[in-house]
Design a protein around this motif. Structure first.
Motif, short mmCIF file in Angstrom:
data_model
loop_
_atom_site.label_atom_id
_atom_site.label_comp_id
_atom_site.label_asym_id
_atom_site.label_seq_id
_atom_site.Cartn_x
_atom_site.Cartn_y
_atom_site.Cartn_z
N ASP A 30 0.92 -1.24 0.01
CA ASP A 30 -0.01 -0.34 -0.04
C ASP A 30 0.91 1.30 -0.11
O ASP A 30 1.69 1.23 0.84
CB ASP A 30 -0.83 0.03 1.16
CG ASP A 30 -1.96 -0.97 0.94
OD1 ASP A 30 -2.39 -1.29 0.04
OD2 ASP A 30 -2.51 -1.59 2.14
N LEU A 43 -2.87 3.72 -2.51
CA LEU A 43 -2.81 3.12 -3.81
C LEU A 43 -2.20 1.75 -3.82
O LEU A 43 -1.34 1.63 -2.96
CB LEU A 43 -1.74 4.14 -4.98
CG LEU A 43 -2.03 5.32 -5.06
CD1 LEU A 43 -0.87 6.17 -5.95
CD2 LEU A 43 -3.36 5.32 -5.99
N LYS A 44 -2.66 0.78 -4.64
CA LYS A 44 -1.86 -0.48 -4.70
C LYS A 44 -0.84 -0.59 -5.58
O LYS A 44 -1.09 -0.65 -6.80
CB LYS A 44 -2.97 -1.64 -4.74
CG LYS A 44 -4.18 -1.77 -3.92
CD LYS A 44 -3.68 -2.20 -2.62
CE LYS A 44 -4.77 -2.53 -1.62
NZ LYS A 44 -4.42 -3.22 -0.25
N GLY A 45 0.37 -0.76 -5.17
CA GLY A 45 1.56 -0.94 -6.00
C GLY A 45 2.23 -2.25 -5.52
O GLY A 45 1.76 -3.25 -4.93
N ASP A 49 7.67 -1.34 -8.09
CA ASP A 49 7.25 0.24 -8.54
C ASP A 49 8.34 1.02 -8.55
O ASP A 49 9.04 1.22 -7.40
CB ASP A 49 6.12 0.61 -8.15
CG ASP A 49 4.98 -0.25 -8.77
OD1 ASP A 49 5.07 -0.76 -9.85
OD2 ASP A 49 3.69 -0.07 -8.17
N ASP A 53 6.01 5.14 -11.66
CA ASP A 53 4.83 4.24 -11.60
C ASP A 53 3.88 4.96 -10.86
O ASP A 53 2.66 4.74 -11.01
CB ASP A 53 5.12 2.58 -11.26
CG ASP A 53 6.22 2.19 -11.98
OD1 ASP A 53 5.95 2.42 -13.38
OD2 ASP A 53 7.18 1.63 -11.91
N VAL A 54 3.96 5.47 -9.81
CA VAL A 54 3.33 6.11 -8.67
C VAL A 54 2.62 7.21 -9.39
O VAL A 54 1.35 7.65 -9.03
CB VAL A 54 3.88 6.52 -7.38
CG1 VAL A 54 3.14 7.21 -6.33
CG2 VAL A 54 4.43 5.33 -6.61
N ARG A 56 1.94 7.59 -12.35
CA ARG A 56 1.13 6.83 -13.66
C ARG A 56 -0.23 6.50 -12.59
O ARG A 56 -1.38 6.70 -13.20
CB ARG A 56 1.73 5.76 -14.14
CG ARG A 56 2.60 6.33 -15.21
CD ARG A 56 3.18 5.30 -15.99
NE ARG A 56 4.21 5.46 -16.93
CZ ARG A 56 5.21 4.86 -17.28
NH1 ARG A 56 5.30 3.64 -16.97
NH2 ARG A 56 6.09 5.32 -18.32
N LEU A 57 -0.20 6.08 -11.48
CA LEU A 57 -1.31 5.61 -10.85
C LEU A 57 -2.12 6.81 -10.32
O LEU A 57 -3.32 6.67 -10.12
CB LEU A 57 -0.74 4.64 -9.44
CG LEU A 57 -0.24 3.21 -9.91
CD1 LEU A 57 0.18 2.79 -8.47
CD2 LEU A 57 -1.35 2.53 -10.39
N LEU A 58 -1.35 7.70 -10.01
CA LEU A 58 -2.29 9.14 -9.42
C LEU A 58 -2.81 9.75 -10.93
O LEU A 58 -3.97 10.45 -10.41
CB LEU A 58 -1.10 10.07 -9.09
CG LEU A 58 -0.50 9.71 -7.39
CD1 LEU A 58 0.47 10.51 -6.97
CD2 LEU A 58 -1.68 9.49 -6.50
N HIS A 61 -6.25 7.88 -10.98
CA HIS A 61 -6.88 7.90 -9.64
C HIS A 61 -8.00 9.00 -9.64
O HIS A 61 -7.67 10.17 -10.07
CB HIS A 61 -6.25 7.98 -8.46
CG HIS A 61 -6.76 7.57 -7.16
ND1 HIS A 61 -7.73 8.40 -6.63
CD2 HIS A 61 -6.82 6.39 -6.70
CE1 HIS A 61 -8.21 7.80 -5.41
NE2 HIS A 61 -7.90 6.62 -5.37
N CYS A 65 -6.71 12.88 -10.31
CA CYS A 65 -6.31 12.84 -12.02
C CYS A 65 -6.03 14.10 -12.44
O CYS A 65 -5.62 14.41 -13.68
CB CYS A 65 -7.23 12.13 -12.62
SG CYS A 65 -9.24 12.78 -12.57
#
Length: 154
Positions: A30, A43-45, A49, A53-54, A56-58, A61, A65
């Motif tokens: 997490d 976030l689930k990583g 990562d 990558d974080v 990109r996840l943000l 989201h 976003c």
């Protein structure tokens, strides 16, 4: 008999290659991100990562976003983390988003384009709100109708 030159080097290279080929199974972790509005996003990583990558996840989201110009900071590693830093090295795994000013026009243009993309996606799938007068009446029902008036009588 001729000397065997280079045999030792080949064996060492093979051993190193085997070590690289050993696969490490990534684990799920997490990643807590504190937004500029002081809300927490989890976030689930995976353990492999990186900060890139974080980001990109943000970007995908819902709560984050719309943010495009920011840096990520860590309480131990400091401000403006490098995008190549692995997330697994951050203990505790808690990051803070710090909004930054746009330094170039291209960054501002990219932000506007991102907002237009988000708007286009959210309005495309929303239910349309039509007024009752513009609705399709639907299929006609069979039932008693008045006969058409004879020609010439209107």
């Amino acid at each position: 008999m001729a000397p065997k030159s280079g045999r030792g080097k080949a064996n060492k290279a093979k051993a190193e290659k085997k070590k690289k080929e050993e696969k490490v199974v990534p684990s799920v972790l997490d990643i807590t991100v504190i937004t500029p509005y002081d809300s927490h996003v989890i976030l689930k990583g995976i353990s492999t990562d990186k900060i890139l990558d974080v980001r990109r996840l943000l970007a995908v989201h819902v709560e984050t976003c719309h943010l495009t110009s920011y840096s990520l900071s860590h309480e131990v590693k400091g401000q403006r983390l490098n995008e190549r830093v692995e997330v697994v090295t951050l203990k505790p795994c808690s990051l803070r988003m710090v909004e930054e000013d746009y330094t170039e026009e291209a960054q501002a243009v990219a932000h506007v384009r991102r907002l237009l993309d988000i708007t286009a996606c959210t309005t495309r799938f929303a239910k349309s709100r039509r007024s009752p007068s513009t609705r399709n009446p639907g299929p006609r029902r069979a039932g008693p109708t008045s006969p058409d008036p004879p020609a010439g009588q209107e």
